[in-house]
Motif scaffolding. Sequence first.
Motif, short mmCIF file in Angstrom:
data_model
loop_
_atom_site.label_atom_id
_atom_site.label_comp_id
_atom_site.label_asym_id
_atom_site.label_seq_id
_atom_site.Cartn_x
_atom_site.Cartn_y
_atom_site.Cartn_z
N UNK A 83 0.84 -1.21 0.00
CA UNK A 83 0.00 0.00 0.00
C UNK A 83 0.87 1.25 0.00
N UNK A 84 1.92 1.27 0.80
CA UNK A 84 2.81 2.43 0.87
C UNK A 84 3.45 2.72 -0.48
N UNK A 85 3.94 1.68 -1.14
CA UNK A 85 4.56 1.86 -2.46
C UNK A 85 3.52 2.23 -3.50
N UNK A 86 2.35 1.58 -3.42
CA UNK A 86 1.30 1.83 -4.41
C UNK A 86 0.67 3.20 -4.31
N UNK A 87 0.64 3.78 -3.12
CA UNK A 87 0.06 5.11 -2.93
C UNK A 87 1.07 6.21 -3.27
N UNK A 88 2.33 5.98 -2.95
CA UNK A 88 3.35 6.99 -3.19
C UNK A 88 3.50 7.31 -4.67
N UNK A 89 3.47 6.28 -5.51
CA UNK A 89 3.64 6.50 -6.95
C UNK A 89 2.55 7.38 -7.55
N UNK A 90 1.26 7.11 -7.30
CA UNK A 90 0.23 8.01 -7.84
C UNK A 90 0.35 9.44 -7.34
N UNK A 91 0.78 9.60 -6.08
CA UNK A 91 0.96 10.95 -5.55
C UNK A 91 2.05 11.70 -6.32
#
Length: 274
Positions: A83-91
């Motif tokens: 989740x941390x990696x997946x959310x950081x990229x879209x941000x």
Amino acid sequence: MLNTRIPFGYSSSSILLGPTIALRLQALYFAWKLHRSTSSRFHKSLISITVLRIIDNTLNCTEFNVDWSIGLPLVVLQCIVEWMAGVTLPILNAIRLRAVCEKNWKHSVKVLLGLVGVSILMLTGVTLILIVAYLTGNSTAFGYAFYAGWSLFDSILATLISALFLIELQSATGGRRDLQLVLTEVKFVLISDVITMLACNVLEIAAPTVDPLWALYNLCDAFRVFMFIKFLASLNFLMKRRAPSTFGHGSSKGSSTARPIGAVVSKSIAAHPH
């Protein structure tokens, strides 16, 4: 004579883990080189995301091969890491999208930013559903179907963002041959990224039992990120090499326009990974 040989059993997760981690480590190396060359929050975020993905892929291949009293906390940890990696990229994607395209594509950027927000909410929902399912011992089938749907949605969103970037880059080159060559490489990276990720997501939705641990998806994602960061490193070298003559503060037409174009190309390619 007793035959004690253990029969070979095919495991896509274990076979593909080696090349996946190798690509992740190479991506980490190039991300570190970028950070050493030009320190920025974006490059630090690339390093963080690459490390998180290495942890994610390692946990993915170990958590179900140990006692469940140990495996369950590992599964929950993997969900959080992913989740941390997946959310950081879209941000990061949203920040760069505004910086590069908002001036000429204001309404399109607003729509895409809204879709990025939807993608983040979907991933957050998927993560919570899977964690609850694992902790309560319920079926995770719905959670992983939801995850596959989110991943496909995210890939389609990346396709739309890539298309907008390509249009913006095309208008930014001004017909210059050297920048057109850079744009050609950008197109190759973006298009290959989109095709690969869409194919992996469709496979997971159409035939989830073929690759239940998403090993092929992780391998394709590792290759995509590696190519992306390596291209950033090459682009950074190109910009530095041309700095004294073309990208410096000059009075000629070429000098005055090259710096903005170089900035647009750099920011645009930096914005892409999803």
